[in-house]
Design an enzyme around this catalytic site. Structure first.
Site, PDB file in Angstrom:
ATOM      1  N   ILE A 123       0.829  -1.205   0.000  1.00 59.67           N
ATOM      2  CA  ILE A 123       0.000   0.000   0.000  1.00 59.67           C
ATOM      3  C   ILE A 123       0.868   1.261   0.000  1.00 59.67           C
ATOM      4  CG2 ILE A 123      -0.224   0.249   2.514  1.00 59.67           C
ATOM      5  CD1 ILE A 123      -3.258   0.677   1.990  1.00 59.67           C
ATOM      6  N   HIS A 124       0.393   2.319  -0.613  1.00 60.28           N
ATOM      7  CA  HIS A 124       1.094   3.597  -0.643  1.00 60.28           C
ATOM      8  C   HIS A 124       0.094   4.709  -0.934  1.00 60.28           C
ATOM      9  CE1 HIS A 124       1.237   1.647  -4.588  1.00 60.28           C
ATOM     10  NE2 HIS A 124       1.164   2.859  -5.121  1.00 60.28           N
TER      11      HIS A 124
END
Length: 166
Positions: A123-124
């Protein structure tokens, strides 16, 4: 339309991706461990997350806040991890305000392939600066974006200002 009627766009940094060997594993896990922050476009390291310039940006200055921890979800994060992600997003926005003076921003997390995540297993958060009129005929008619400044020039400008801020 013949070849002579076409316009050429110059994006010299893309050839590295096109011709280069594709990395195995997760780039968001491997890049920080290489300790080559400038080469890898890492602008800042926090305790739980880092800020990295997107190598294939939507706009100049497009960066991401990425957790060091390999995870595809927000579930199970500590209060410190959640807080730091937002603090670094705020730092990135302020950095862009000072250096590039955008008119607005898009901040977001794409979760899962169907959600638009290019790297779905890590995730980012994207921070994309926006300017009045930055959407024009190029992306609408030709599915092409014009990035007006080389990534290395953008990195140097942002890093210099960031070093003065923190």
């Amino acid at each position: 339309m013949g070849r002579n009627d076409m316009e050429d766009l110059w994006a010299p940094w893309r050839i590295d991706y096109i011709l280069g060997k594709k990395p195995e594993g997760c780039i968001f896990c491997s890049k920080p461990g290489e300790n080559r922050d400038e080469e890898n476009l890492i602008l800042h390291r926090g305790k739980n997350h880092f800020i990295i310039l997107n190598a294939y940006p939507y706009n100049n200055g497009h960066m991401m806040v990425v957790p060091f921890k390999h995870t595809s979800t927000l579930a199970g994060w500590t209060d410190d991890e959640r807080r730091e992600m937002m603090e670094l997003a705020d730092l990135a926005v302020e950095l862009l305000r000072r250096t590039m003076r955008p008119d607005g921003f898009n901040l977001g997390i794409n979760m899962g392939i169907v959600g638009g995540a290019g790297i779905a297993d890590h995730i980012h958060m994207h921070i994309v600066p926006r300017w009045n009129g930055d959407t024009n005929f190029m992306p609408v008619l030709s599915d092409t974006r014009v990035i007006s400044e080389h990534l290395r020039v953008t990195y140097a400008k942002l890093k210099k200002e960031l070093d003065e801020m923190v």
